[in-house]
Design a protein around this motif. Structure first.
Motif, PDB file in Angstrom:
ATOM      1  N   SER A  52       5.439  -6.548  -0.869  1.00 19.89           N
ATOM      2  CA  SER A  52       4.509  -4.705  -1.634  1.00 19.89           C
ATOM      3  C   SER A  52       4.113  -4.707   0.118  1.00 19.89           C
ATOM      4  CB  SER A  52       4.272  -4.841  -2.349  1.00 19.89           C
ATOM      5  OG  SER A  52       3.859  -5.699  -2.671  1.00 19.89           O
ATOM      6  N   GLU A  53       3.589  -6.195   0.702  1.00 16.25           N
ATOM      7  CA  GLU A  53       3.224  -5.685   2.046  1.00 16.25           C
ATOM      8  C   GLU A  53       3.310  -5.163   2.816  1.00 16.25           C
ATOM      9  OE1 GLU A  53      -0.517  -9.374   1.176  1.00 16.25           O
ATOM     10  OE2 GLU A  53       1.442  -9.808   1.668  1.00 16.25           O
ATOM     11  N   PRO A  74       9.616 -16.786  -0.336  1.00 15.03           N
ATOM     12  CA  PRO A  74      11.413 -16.767  -0.446  1.00 15.03           C
ATOM     13  C   PRO A  74      11.201 -16.107  -1.314  1.00 15.03           C
ATOM     14  CG  PRO A  74      10.576 -19.341  -0.423  1.00 15.03           C
ATOM     15  CD  PRO A  74       9.593 -18.638  -0.275  1.00 15.03           C
ATOM     16  N   VAL A  75      12.009 -14.658  -1.759  1.00 13.93           N
ATOM     17  CA  VAL A  75      12.790 -13.896  -2.421  1.00 13.93           C
ATOM     18  C   VAL A  75      13.875 -13.807  -3.296  1.00 13.93           C
ATOM     19  CG1 VAL A  75      10.528 -12.326  -2.184  1.00 13.93           C
ATOM     20  CG2 VAL A  75      13.637 -11.693  -1.297  1.00 13.93           C
ATOM     21  N   VAL A  76      13.857 -14.221  -4.539  1.00 19.54           N
ATOM     22  CA  VAL A  76      15.208 -14.523  -5.365  1.00 19.54           C
ATOM     23  C   VAL A  76      15.698 -13.786  -6.155  1.00 19.54           C
ATOM     24  CG1 VAL A  76      15.212 -17.149  -4.913  1.00 19.54           C
ATOM     25  CG2 VAL A  76      14.434 -15.592  -7.521  1.00 19.54           C
ATOM     26  N   ASP A 120      15.875  -6.875  -7.662  1.00 18.34           N
ATOM     27  CA  ASP A 120      15.403  -6.348  -7.223  1.00 18.34           C
ATOM     28  C   ASP A 120      14.486  -6.439  -5.809  1.00 18.34           C
ATOM     29  OD1 ASP A 120      13.225  -8.303  -8.285  1.00 18.34           O
ATOM     30  OD2 ASP A 120      12.242  -6.757  -9.044  1.00 18.34           O
ATOM     31  N   LYS A 121      13.550  -7.521  -5.428  1.00 24.11           N
ATOM     32  CA  LYS A 121      12.718  -7.407  -4.522  1.00 24.11           C
ATOM     33  C   LYS A 121      14.176  -7.859  -3.430  1.00 24.11           C
ATOM     34  CE  LYS A 121       8.519  -9.509  -6.951  1.00 24.11           C
ATOM     35  NZ  LYS A 121       7.609 -10.673  -6.737  1.00 24.11           N
ATOM     36  N   ILE A 122      14.974  -8.557  -3.552  1.00 29.07           N
ATOM     37  CA  ILE A 122      16.026  -8.650  -2.510  1.00 29.07           C
ATOM     38  C   ILE A 122      16.619  -7.150  -2.002  1.00 29.07           C
ATOM     39  CG2 ILE A 122      18.127  -8.670  -2.044  1.00 29.07           C
ATOM     40  CD1 ILE A 122      17.763 -12.060  -3.745  1.00 29.07           C
ATOM     41  N   TRP A 142     -12.202   2.338   7.667  1.00 33.42           N
ATOM     42  CA  TRP A 142     -10.727   1.419   7.309  1.00 33.42           C
ATOM     43  C   TRP A 142      -9.730   1.636   6.321  1.00 33.42           C
ATOM     44  CZ3 TRP A 142     -12.355  -2.783  11.652  1.00 33.42           C
ATOM     45  CH2 TRP A 142     -12.723  -1.955  12.580  1.00 33.42           C
ATOM     46  N   PRO A 143      -9.349   2.502   5.872  1.00 31.51           N
ATOM     47  CA  PRO A 143      -7.962   1.199   4.236  1.00 31.51           C
ATOM     48  C   PRO A 143      -7.518   0.967   4.907  1.00 31.51           C
ATOM     49  CG  PRO A 143      -7.220   3.599   5.412  1.00 31.51           C
ATOM     50  CD  PRO A 143      -8.783   3.590   6.546  1.00 31.51           C
ATOM     51  N   ILE A 144      -7.931  -0.694   3.110  1.00 30.36           N
ATOM     52  CA  ILE A 144      -6.501  -1.539   3.125  1.00 30.36           C
ATOM     53  C   ILE A 144      -5.931  -0.679   2.561  1.00 30.36           C
ATOM     54  CG2 ILE A 144      -7.517  -3.930   1.574  1.00 30.36           C
ATOM     55  CD1 ILE A 144     -10.377  -3.489   2.467  1.00 30.36           C
ATOM     56  N   SER A 145      -4.841  -0.463   3.077  1.00 30.19           N
ATOM     57  CA  SER A 145      -3.846  -0.309   2.328  1.00 30.19           C
ATOM     58  C   SER A 145      -2.855  -0.734   1.776  1.00 30.19           C
ATOM     59  CB  SER A 145      -2.777   1.087   3.794  1.00 30.19           C
ATOM     60  OG  SER A 145      -3.791   1.366   4.097  1.00 30.19           O
ATOM     61  N   ALA A 146      -2.861  -2.251   2.056  1.00 30.21           N
ATOM     62  CA  ALA A 146      -1.658  -3.206   1.320  1.00 30.21           C
ATOM     63  C   ALA A 146      -2.460  -3.945   0.130  1.00 30.21           C
ATOM     64  CB  ALA A 146      -0.997  -3.685   1.633  1.00 30.21           C
ATOM     65  N   ARG A 147      -3.792  -3.696  -0.262  1.00 26.39           N
ATOM     66  CA  ARG A 147      -4.839  -4.282  -1.184  1.00 26.39           C
ATOM     67  C   ARG A 147      -3.855  -3.946  -2.796  1.00 26.39           C
ATOM     68  NH1 ARG A 147      -9.334  -1.196  -4.813  1.00 26.39           N
ATOM     69  NH2 ARG A 147      -9.687  -3.105  -6.026  1.00 26.39           N
ATOM     70  N   GLY A 148      -3.690  -4.855  -3.053  1.00 24.25           N
ATOM     71  CA  GLY A 148      -3.226  -5.343  -3.958  1.00 24.25           C
ATOM     72  C   GLY A 148      -1.881  -4.875  -4.425  1.00 24.25           C
ATOM     73  N   LYS A 149      -1.187  -5.452  -2.752  1.00 24.84           N
ATOM     74  CA  LYS A 149       0.304  -5.169  -3.401  1.00 24.84           C
ATOM     75  C   LYS A 149       0.817  -7.112  -3.351  1.00 24.84           C
ATOM     76  CE  LYS A 149       0.785  -0.729  -2.014  1.00 24.84           C
ATOM     77  NZ  LYS A 149       1.452   0.046  -2.965  1.00 24.84           N
ATOM     78  N   SER A 150       1.390  -7.349  -4.920  1.00 27.28           N
ATOM     79  CA  SER A 150       1.125  -8.469  -5.674  1.00 27.28           C
ATOM     80  C   SER A 150       2.471  -8.859  -5.598  1.00 27.28           C
ATOM     81  CB  SER A 150       0.080  -8.727  -6.387  1.00 27.28           C
ATOM     82  OG  SER A 150       0.721  -8.203  -7.476  1.00 27.28           O
ATOM     83  N   GLN A 151       3.191  -8.153  -5.361  1.00 29.32           N
ATOM     84  CA  GLN A 151       4.738  -7.573  -5.311  1.00 29.32           C
ATOM     85  C   GLN A 151       6.132  -8.498  -4.684  1.00 29.32           C
ATOM     86  OE1 GLN A 151       5.614  -4.208  -8.062  1.00 29.32           O
ATOM     87  NE2 GLN A 151       5.696  -4.910  -9.486  1.00 29.32           N
TER      88      GLN A 151
END
Length: 412
Positions: free
Chosen positions: A113-114, A131-133, A136-138, A403-412
């Motif tokens: 998500s970042e 890594p992603v496995v 959905d994330k792949i 300055w927006p912290i646009s990737a805040r909370g992008k934990s997926q």
């Protein structure tokens, strides 16, 4: 006040964006209005004195930050190594673009998500360092690569490589990958030596995967106290990575990238023959964790300036020796040391709950009064940044934009 006007303008811009949507790999449509507008500075109608910034607030001393950026860029150029800064520290495309302007070959992201935020903001060269496995994330990674062929993903398992190849083939994409090496962190990565060679062979045989090289991030060494000890352990860890690179190349497989290192080993790993780039992150801000690890010249790691602060306000004094602030667990990541006041000595910062901090001021170097704005050095910059929507960049004592912290909370 100006910041209220700006907030209204920000919300108005979100509404004016028309409710644009994007499709996730699962087919679910999600609103992207905020992300679509949050990659540019948000100007204030009227400059705001730093003393009037509403608290708790995340301040950036722009002059100090620029010194840090310039020092690291000059170091990389002098050593003949590239920078691939890690955006998990700042989570801000504005700052990622500034790092690229100063010569970085790209950026790192810890999460898919970042990476989506960075690519949406126009940053093409993105390395996803975890890594992603899962399908959905792949699927999301492959979709990113379809949009930007320079997106790269680390792989540490044969089954994950085969699954990634299948997804890439179905979309007609050639997915860039690095083999992720475990150099002692024991968090992700394949073992160095023969296991890594076997994985490299598997990837090299999959036509929709493009093996670019190796990742060797020794995260467990970044905060080792004492420069000499940190140097010895890092060089030992990376020796195995370099030997693995040579082993893979001897098998006829090209390795153009050996990426690793971090702020704690910035002046160590850059000397390793075979390393191509450094994944430095915290250097532009710094925090209490890093200050305490020691540098070449002493017990304090002062290679870079502290440029990130949480500003809080003294709001109550229940007893003479204590003052309560408006900065508690919600204002600071509390996984590490406690905050330290930047401008007042002899004060111990304690926790008073989610919304409050408690200052023990009996030995303060100067009086602390109700209403005082106090700058605090963050215990751990990365997760502290993740608690805020915007930075207040300070120039000459004033804030002229957010300055927006646009990737805040992008934990997926």
């Amino acid at each position: 006040m100006a910041h209220h006007t700006t907030r209204r303008a920000f919300l108005g811009a979100v509404g004016a964006a028309g409710g644009a949507t994007v499709a996730c790999s699962s087919g679910v449509a999600v609103r992207s209005t905020e992300a679509a507008l949050s990659h540019e500075p948000i100007p204030l109608d009227t400059p705001l004195p730093v003393e009037d910034v509403p608290t708790p607030a995340l301040l950036v001393d722009v002059a100090r930050m620029e010194l840090n950026l310039a020092k690291m860029a000059a170091h990389a150029e002098e050593r003949g190594i590239s920078l691939r800064p890690h955006t998990k520290t700042h989570k801000c495309p504005l700052l990622a673009k500034r790092q690229i302007e100063l010569g970085a070959v790209g950026v790192c992201c810890a999460k898919v998500s970042e990476a989506e935020v960075m690519v949406e903001a126009g940053i093409d060269e993105v390395l996803i360092t975890s890594p992603v496995v899962t399908d959905d994330k792949i699927g999301r990674v492959v979709a990113l690569s379809k949009q930007s062929p320079e997106v790269t993903l680390v792989v540490d398992h044969q089954a994950a490589a085969e699954r990634l190849h299948q997804a890439a083939a179905s979309e007609g994409v050639t997915q860039r990958v690095l083999v992720d090496l475990d150099v002692g962190t024991r968090r992700t990565g394949v073992a160095t030596g023969e296991p890594a060679l076997e994985l490299a062979r598997t990837i090299d045989g999959l036509p929709h995967l493009d093996l670019r090289g190796l990742q060797a991030y020794a995260g467990h060494l970044m905060h080792v106290h004492g420069h000499a000890e940190r140097q010895a352990r890092s060089l030992d860890a990376l020796k195995a990575a370099v030997e693995t690179r040579r082993l893979i190349e001897a098998d006829g497989i090209s390795v153009s990238v050996l990426s690793g290192g971090g702020t704690g080993t910035w002046d160590i790993d850059s000397e390793v023959d075979g390393m191509t780039d450094l994944q430095v992150g915290s250097y532009l801000f710094m925090d209490e964790q890093y200050l305490r690890i020691g540098g070449r010249s002493g017990d304090v790691f002062d290679d870079f300036e502290t440029s990130l602060f949480v500003q809080v306000t003294a709001i109550s004094q229940p007893v003479p020796e204590l003052i309560t602030t408006d900065g508690g667990y919600k204002a600071f990541a509390s996984d590490a040391d406690r905050p330290q006041l930047a401008d007042v000595g002899g004060v111990v910062y304690g926790w008073g709950g989610d919304e409050h901090g408690i200052l023990r001021i009996a030995d303060a170097s100067r009086p602390v009064q109700l209403g005082d704005r106090l700058r605090c050095i963050t215990p751990h910059c990365d997760p502290t940044v993740n608690l805020y929507d915007v930075y207040y960049p300070v120039r000459d004592g004033r804030v002229e934009e957010l300055w927006p912290i646009s990737a805040r909370g992008k934990s997926q």
